[in-house]
Design a protein around this motif. Structure first.
Motif, short mmCIF file in Angstrom:
data_model
loop_
_atom_site.label_atom_id
_atom_site.label_comp_id
_atom_site.label_asym_id
_atom_site.label_seq_id
_atom_site.Cartn_x
_atom_site.Cartn_y
_atom_site.Cartn_z
N TYR A 1 0.27 -3.60 -3.56
CA TYR A 1 -0.07 -2.99 -2.06
C TYR A 1 1.21 -2.85 -1.29
O TYR A 1 0.87 -2.03 -0.24
CB TYR A 1 -1.03 -4.03 -1.52
N TYR A 2 2.13 -3.37 -1.66
CA TYR A 2 3.44 -2.94 -0.89
C TYR A 2 3.62 -1.53 -0.98
O TYR A 2 3.80 -0.66 -0.08
CB TYR A 2 4.53 -3.89 -1.26
N PHE A 3 3.51 -0.93 -2.14
CA PHE A 3 3.91 0.50 -2.28
C PHE A 3 2.68 1.40 -1.86
O PHE A 3 3.00 2.30 -1.43
CB PHE A 3 4.01 0.77 -3.93
N LYS B 1 6.76 13.58 -0.15
CA LYS B 1 7.28 13.45 -1.49
C LYS B 1 7.65 11.83 -1.55
O LYS B 1 7.11 11.22 -2.69
CB LYS B 1 8.64 13.96 -1.42
N LYS B 2 7.84 11.10 -0.50
CA LYS B 2 8.19 9.79 -0.57
C LYS B 2 6.74 9.02 -0.72
O LYS B 2 6.88 8.06 -1.50
CB LYS B 2 8.94 9.45 0.67
N ALA B 3 5.64 9.60 -0.04
CA ALA B 3 4.61 8.99 -0.19
C ALA B 3 4.21 9.17 -1.71
O ALA B 3 3.85 7.77 -2.41
CB ALA B 3 3.42 9.93 0.56
N SER B 4 4.17 10.13 -2.47
CA SER B 4 3.81 10.32 -3.55
C SER B 4 4.88 9.32 -4.68
O SER B 4 4.29 8.52 -5.49
CB SER B 4 4.09 11.87 -4.15
N ALA B 5 6.14 9.41 -4.34
CA ALA B 5 7.28 8.34 -5.12
C ALA B 5 6.53 6.95 -4.85
O ALA B 5 6.55 6.07 -6.04
CB ALA B 5 8.32 8.57 -4.74
N ASN B 6 6.15 6.56 -3.71
CA ASN B 6 5.46 5.07 -3.58
C ASN B 6 4.16 4.82 -4.38
O ASN B 6 4.12 3.80 -5.01
CB ASN B 6 5.52 4.63 -2.03
N GLU C 1 3.35 6.02 -6.94
CA GLU C 1 3.84 6.40 -8.60
C GLU C 1 4.05 5.05 -8.97
O GLU C 1 4.07 4.34 -9.75
CB GLU C 1 5.01 7.23 -8.79
N GLN C 2 5.03 4.31 -7.91
CA GLN C 2 5.44 2.85 -8.19
C GLN C 2 4.45 1.81 -8.25
O GLN C 2 4.48 0.94 -8.75
CB GLN C 2 6.50 2.36 -7.24
N ALA C 3 3.36 2.14 -7.44
CA ALA C 3 2.19 1.26 -7.18
C ALA C 3 1.51 1.17 -8.40
O ALA C 3 0.84 0.11 -8.95
CB ALA C 3 1.49 1.57 -6.06
N ALA D 1 -4.68 6.54 -8.00
CA ALA D 1 -4.65 7.90 -8.76
C ALA D 1 -5.11 9.04 -7.80
O ALA D 1 -4.83 10.08 -7.79
CB ALA D 1 -5.38 7.82 -10.02
N GLN D 2 -6.13 8.54 -7.14
CA GLN D 2 -6.60 9.61 -6.33
C GLN D 2 -5.84 10.04 -5.18
O GLN D 2 -6.03 11.19 -4.78
CB GLN D 2 -8.09 9.10 -5.70
N ASN D 3 -5.18 9.16 -4.58
CA ASN D 3 -4.15 9.65 -3.66
C ASN D 3 -3.07 10.20 -4.07
O ASN D 3 -2.59 11.51 -3.33
CB ASN D 3 -3.55 8.15 -3.05
#
Lengths: 113, 410
Positions: free
Chosen positions: B361-363, B376-381, B383-385, B399-401
């Motif tokens: 949930y942090y990511f 881009k940063k949103a997507s990277a986060n 991905e880490q989640a 995955a939907q996000n």
């Protein structure tokens, strides 16, 4: 991990500010404390209202309030957990009291038992 | 024969019989109480199958249970040797089992305190509460905890041993001890409710049952003068507000629907006003427990419209909650409220200080906050989640996000 007290010092407690300004400072202070608590580093804390404040001098002399000759008054303090004094200082840097000219936050480690 | 009647009666009556018998015999004989209650239902199946269901099945069960208890007392040598000396020997050695509504309620309340004894771990307390006070089968309890029957049996056995060893009495604690003991009871009820509300266990029905049972037991506390305290009312208010969203939080296929996408016409407004009533009751006196703060937050969430006032109130409640009871999820929720009340930029700065890098949930929070600022940063986060997410529902949402952001980036 040690505990540190952050003492909020106001240059002059008698300086009157508008209720709106007070409201903003209050919110900023609550958000600042909430941010420290969100990192699980908050221990305790309290404001020190000026009503009913007294200063006791030698020879049983009691004066109203912490004001008088001294320029600085203590507005409140919080205790935080920190790995080092540097981390405690980082917390202190966010304190809204620092927006006021002449104000300061004193960082003191609590003597461990 | 009506196929539903036995399971229904089992759910409502088994626990009453067990509790009253156990109260009568003492905690040492908790298994005997369970055995007699089980035997009673076995007798019902045998008799009712051939003779039909009696006019008043509950009264029938109680009569049979009383008989069986009496027979047990008469026959059991150990009972006569060990238990009788400690109960009132002036009376006949045959027990007078009181299955009146009042005694059932009193016994359940006392049993709740006995089970939520600080000497046994929280998960055993929940297990025992489900078995003894809620009449759940071992299968169901295993299901709720996502484990197997064996584990649950062992856990319950150990817990009962401990209660015997500690000589826990089935009674309300003294006036001076009730506050402290109540803490443990409330924690157990809170966990029981959360188990139902958040767990991934199979079957929506089972999960709603867990929540309903937690609410029933909390309500039981409000119905007794000595336990009707502010924190109890606050906890019940919290449960009502959460439960009001039950029908709206899953699709017909069982997928989780996020709060902002829920259809609020499906919220249960009777439960919401019930929650408001208990929150009102909770505000009498000077107690401010974490349940007060969580219930107040849940109250604000029953108002769907986003206003600055709403998010500012929620933010301050979280600020307070974290000061008295820190949890990572409260820290993350606080940061989300900060983004709504103050700004995304400030929330990102604060979020990055949390460094809860093991928490999916942090990511997802950071992903959410970066969405409008830096896709881009949103997507990277997100991905880490993804690899950290524990439940299918969470993985699906992440995955939907990702899909949505990547589509917009093209």
């Amino acid at each position: 991990m040690d505990e540190y007290v952050l003492v909020m010092r106001n240059e002059d407690g008698k300086n009157l500010v508008s209720p709106e300004q007070m409201q903003i400072w209050m919110k900023q202070t609550m958000d600042w404390i909430g941010g420290i608590a969100a990192q699980n580093k908050f221990v305790s804390g309290t404001g020190l209202p000026f009503e009913d404040a007294r200063v006791v001098h030698p020879n049983n002399i009691v004066t109203n309030g912490p004001f008088g000759d001294i320029k600085e008054t203590i507005g409140g303090f919080i205790t935080v957990r920190a790995e080092s004094v540097d981390e405690a200082v980082e917390f202190a840097k966010g304190c809204p009291v620092l927006q006021g000219e002449g104000n300061s936050v004193e960082v003191r480690r609590v003597a461990s038992r | 024969m009506n196929q539903e009647i036995i399971p229904h009666l089992f759910r409502t009556e088994f626990r009453k019989i067990v509790t009253v018998l156990c109260k009568h015999f003492g905690i040492d004989h908790i298994e005997t109480a369970e055995d007699i209650a089980s035997d009673t239902f076995l007798a019902a199946i045998n008799v009712w199958t051939y003779k039909g269901i009696p006019d008043n099945p509950t009264a029938w069960l109680y009569t049979v249970a009383k008989h069986k208890a009496t027979n047990f007392c008469a026959r059991s040598k150990s009972f006569q040797d060990k238990v009788l000396p400690s109960v009132d020997t002036e009376q006949s050695y045959l027990p007078d089992i009181d299955l009146s509504d009042d005694n059932i309620q009193d016994s359940q309340l006392q049993m709740l305190f006995a089970i939520c004894h600080p000497s046994i771990p929280a998960e055993s307390q929940i297990g025992l509460a489900l078995r003894i006070l809620c009449g759940f089968g071992i299968d169901e309890i295993a299901n709720a905890f996502l484990t197997n029957k064996e584990t649950i049996n062992k856990r319950l056995f150990r817990a009962k041993e401990k209660l015997r060893l500690e000589q826990v009495r089935i009674e309300l604690p003294s006036e001076s001890a009730i506050g402290e003991r109540l803490e443990t009871v409330l924690t157990t009820l809170y966990l029981l409710f959360n188990e139902g509300y958040y767990s991934e266990s199979k079957g929506a029905v089972l999960r709603e049952d867990l929540c309903a049972e937690a609410m029933r037991l909390t309500q039981l506390l409000t119905e007794n003068k000595r336990t009707n305290l502010p924190s109890v009312n606050a906890l019940l208010a919290l449960m009502c507000f959460h439960a009001s969203r039950f029908p709206a939080r899953k699709t017909a296929q069982g997928e989780l629907i996020l709060y902002q996408d829920q259809d609020e016409t499906q919220w249960d407004y009777t439960l919401i006003s019930k929650g408001a009533y208990y929150l009102q009751q909770a505000s009498q006196g000077h107690t401010l427990s974490k349940y007060h703060l969580e219930a107040s937050i849940a109250y604000w969430h029953t108002i769907k419209t986003d206003t600055t006032e709403k998010w500012e109130a929620i933010l301050q409640l979280y600020n307070n909650l974290l000061q008295i009871s820190y949890s990572p999820i409260a820290a993350l929720n606080r940061t989300y409220a900060l983004s709504k009340a103050n700004s995304n930029e400030e929330a990102i700065r604060e979020a990055e200080k949390l460094q809860l890098t093991n928490n999916p949930y942090y990511f997802t929070l950071l992903g959410e906050l970066y969405k409008s600022i830096d896709p881009k940063k949103a997507s990277a986060n997100f991905e880490q989640a993804l690899p950290l997410a524990k439940t299918q529902a969470d993985k699906h949402l992440i995955a939907q996000n990702l899909l949505k952001i990547n589509k917009n980036c093209l």
